[in-house]
Design a protein around this motif. Structure first.
Motif, short mmCIF file in Angstrom:
data_model
loop_
_atom_site.label_atom_id
_atom_site.label_comp_id
_atom_site.label_asym_id
_atom_site.label_seq_id
_atom_site.Cartn_x
_atom_site.Cartn_y
_atom_site.Cartn_z
N GLU A 59 0.86 -1.19 0.00
CA GLU A 59 0.00 0.00 0.00
C GLU A 59 0.89 1.23 0.00
O GLU A 59 1.98 1.24 0.58
N TYR A 60 0.41 2.28 -0.65
CA TYR A 60 1.19 3.50 -0.81
C TYR A 60 0.43 4.65 -0.17
O TYR A 60 -0.76 4.86 -0.46
N HIS A 61 1.12 5.40 0.66
CA HIS A 61 0.50 6.52 1.39
C HIS A 61 1.04 7.84 0.85
O HIS A 61 2.26 8.00 0.68
N TRP A 62 0.12 8.76 0.61
CA TRP A 62 0.46 10.03 -0.03
C TRP A 62 -0.11 11.19 0.77
O TRP A 62 -1.21 11.11 1.30
N THR A 63 0.63 12.26 0.80
CA THR A 63 0.11 13.55 1.27
C THR A 63 -0.06 14.43 0.04
O THR A 63 0.86 14.57 -0.77
N LEU A 64 -1.24 15.01 -0.09
CA LEU A 64 -1.53 15.89 -1.23
C LEU A 64 -1.65 17.33 -0.75
O LEU A 64 -2.42 17.62 0.17
N ALA A 65 -0.88 18.20 -1.36
CA ALA A 65 -0.97 19.64 -1.08
C ALA A 65 -1.80 20.28 -2.18
O ALA A 65 -1.44 20.21 -3.36
N LEU A 66 -2.93 20.86 -1.80
CA LEU A 66 -3.91 21.37 -2.76
C LEU A 66 -3.87 22.89 -2.83
O LEU A 66 -3.53 23.57 -1.86
N ARG A 67 -4.27 23.40 -3.99
CA ARG A 67 -4.41 24.85 -4.18
C ARG A 67 -5.80 25.15 -4.72
O ARG A 67 -6.32 24.43 -5.57
N SER A 68 -6.38 26.22 -4.21
CA SER A 68 -7.74 26.60 -4.63
C SER A 68 -7.78 27.01 -6.09
O SER A 68 -8.77 26.77 -6.79
N ASP A 69 -6.72 27.65 -6.55
CA ASP A 69 -6.64 28.06 -7.96
C ASP A 69 -6.09 26.90 -8.78
O ASP A 69 -4.93 26.51 -8.61
N GLY A 70 -6.95 26.33 -9.62
CA GLY A 70 -6.51 25.21 -10.45
C GLY A 70 -5.57 25.66 -11.55
O GLY A 70 -5.32 26.86 -11.74
N LEU A 71 -5.04 24.69 -12.26
CA LEU A 71 -4.14 24.97 -13.36
C LEU A 71 -4.67 24.27 -14.60
O LEU A 71 -4.87 23.05 -14.59
N SER A 72 -4.94 25.02 -15.64
CA SER A 72 -5.50 24.48 -16.86
C SER A 72 -4.53 23.49 -17.50
O SER A 72 -3.35 23.79 -17.71
N THR A 73 -5.05 22.30 -17.83
CA THR A 73 -4.23 21.30 -18.50
C THR A 73 -3.71 21.83 -19.83
O THR A 73 -2.54 21.65 -20.18
#
Length: 315
Positions: free
Chosen positions: A171-185
């Motif tokens: 199993e793999y454990h991750w911490t995700l750091a999120l930003r309210s302003d998305g980034l267009s692909t």
């Protein structure tokens, strides 16, 4: 089989994804970039409920719901329309999306919505599509939709929609750091073309080190092999991501990478306990708008139950 009561809906859950490695080739004449990537489905989920209705509509709640369109630009509505057109169904559907995957965060939230909607509408309308047929439809909606249907860990080639399972251990454990302003692909790929396209191969390949680490369940080796050809473009558009990467590394992450086109930063931890510690460090440093801890791999889009819609919701 007896008819389903009119008030009953179908609820389907589909996962977001992290790109453990993402190789991007030179843009082709058709506008697409050939990819070589390894996806891992993680426990950040989109829940889609589909109820019988006269029209086709969508409502949204949850993470970043205010940024999700509810008109024809919504991938879930597009998925419902496509399935109806292909199968000859002339029925409406009321869709409700409860979001747990960041919007425009490089984690495939919209694709998960589309995948979940295909499964939900197939069950609601009893169209009898096989998973392979739904996957083929999903590829028409977006390159990441087939993986949201499949889940687990997989190698993606072509546009990312040509999948083959990847052997993993543990199993793999991750911490995700999120930003309210998305980034267009689209913007990320545009900047990639400006910065790097002249220096990349026509056909990228998957780093064998990633595959070896997954087969062995070797967390430090996987952390060292994490990579993303779009990361430089994401940093060009949102340079503040660099500080998030640095804080996660200083907090002891085994490896840190921008997921997909960004701006979400994924940090690999040795354990759930360490993932929480990395999340605390990112929060204390103020280098993300939100953090979440997830694990993988998890299953792809699947029915998780039925749901009765309240009379006031049915109008």
């Amino acid at each position: 089989m007896s008819p389903r009561p009119a008030a009953d809906g179908v609820r389907v859950r589909a996962p977001g994804k992290i790109n453990l490695t993402l190789g991007v080739g030179r843009r082709r004449e058709d506008g697409y970039h050939p990819l070589a990537t390894v996806f891992q489905a993680v426990s950040a989920f989109e829940d889609v409920t589909a109820w019988p209705a006269e029209d086709r509509t969508v409502t949204v709640s949850g993470l970043h719901a205010e940024h999700v369109p509810t008109d024809g630009a919504n991938l879930a509505l597009q998925a419902a329309d496509l399935l109806a057109r292909i199968t000859g169904v002339d029925e409406g559907v009321a869709l409700h999306l409860h979001k747990g995957v960041p919007v425009a965060g490089g984690m495939g939230g919209g694709s998960a919505d589309a995948a979940a909607t295909l499964v939900a509408c197939d069950a609601l309308w009893r169209t009898g599509m096989s998973r392979a047929e739904l996957t083929e439809l999903g590829a028409q909606l977006g390159a990441d939709v087939p993986f949201a249907l499949a889940g687990q860990t997989a190698v993606g080639r072509g546009r990312g929609d040509a999948l083959s399972p990847a052997m993993t251990r543990g199993e793999y454990h991750w911490t995700l750091a999120l930003r309210s302003d998305g980034l267009s692909t689209a913007r990320a790929y545009g900047v990639f073309d400006e910065l790097l396209a002249g220096a990349v191969d026509d056909e990228p390949d998957v780093d064998p080190a990633v595959m070896r680490a997954l087969r062995a369940g070797d967390l430090p080796a996987l952390g060292a092999a994490l990579s993303n050809d779009l990361q430089a473009a994401a940093l060009e558009v949102a340079p503040e991501i660099a500080e998030t990467l640095a804080v996660a590394e200083d907090a002891g992450a085994l490896g840190v990478v921008v997921s997909g086109s960004g701006p979400t930063v994924a940090a690999l931890a040795r354990s759930q306990h360490q993932a929480l510690a990395i999340a605390a460090a990112i929060t204390a440093a103020g280098v993300a708008d939100d953090v979440m801890c997830v694990s993988g791999p998890v299953a792809g889009a699947r029915v998780i139950g039925t749901e009765v819609r309240a009379a006031e919701e049915r109008g």
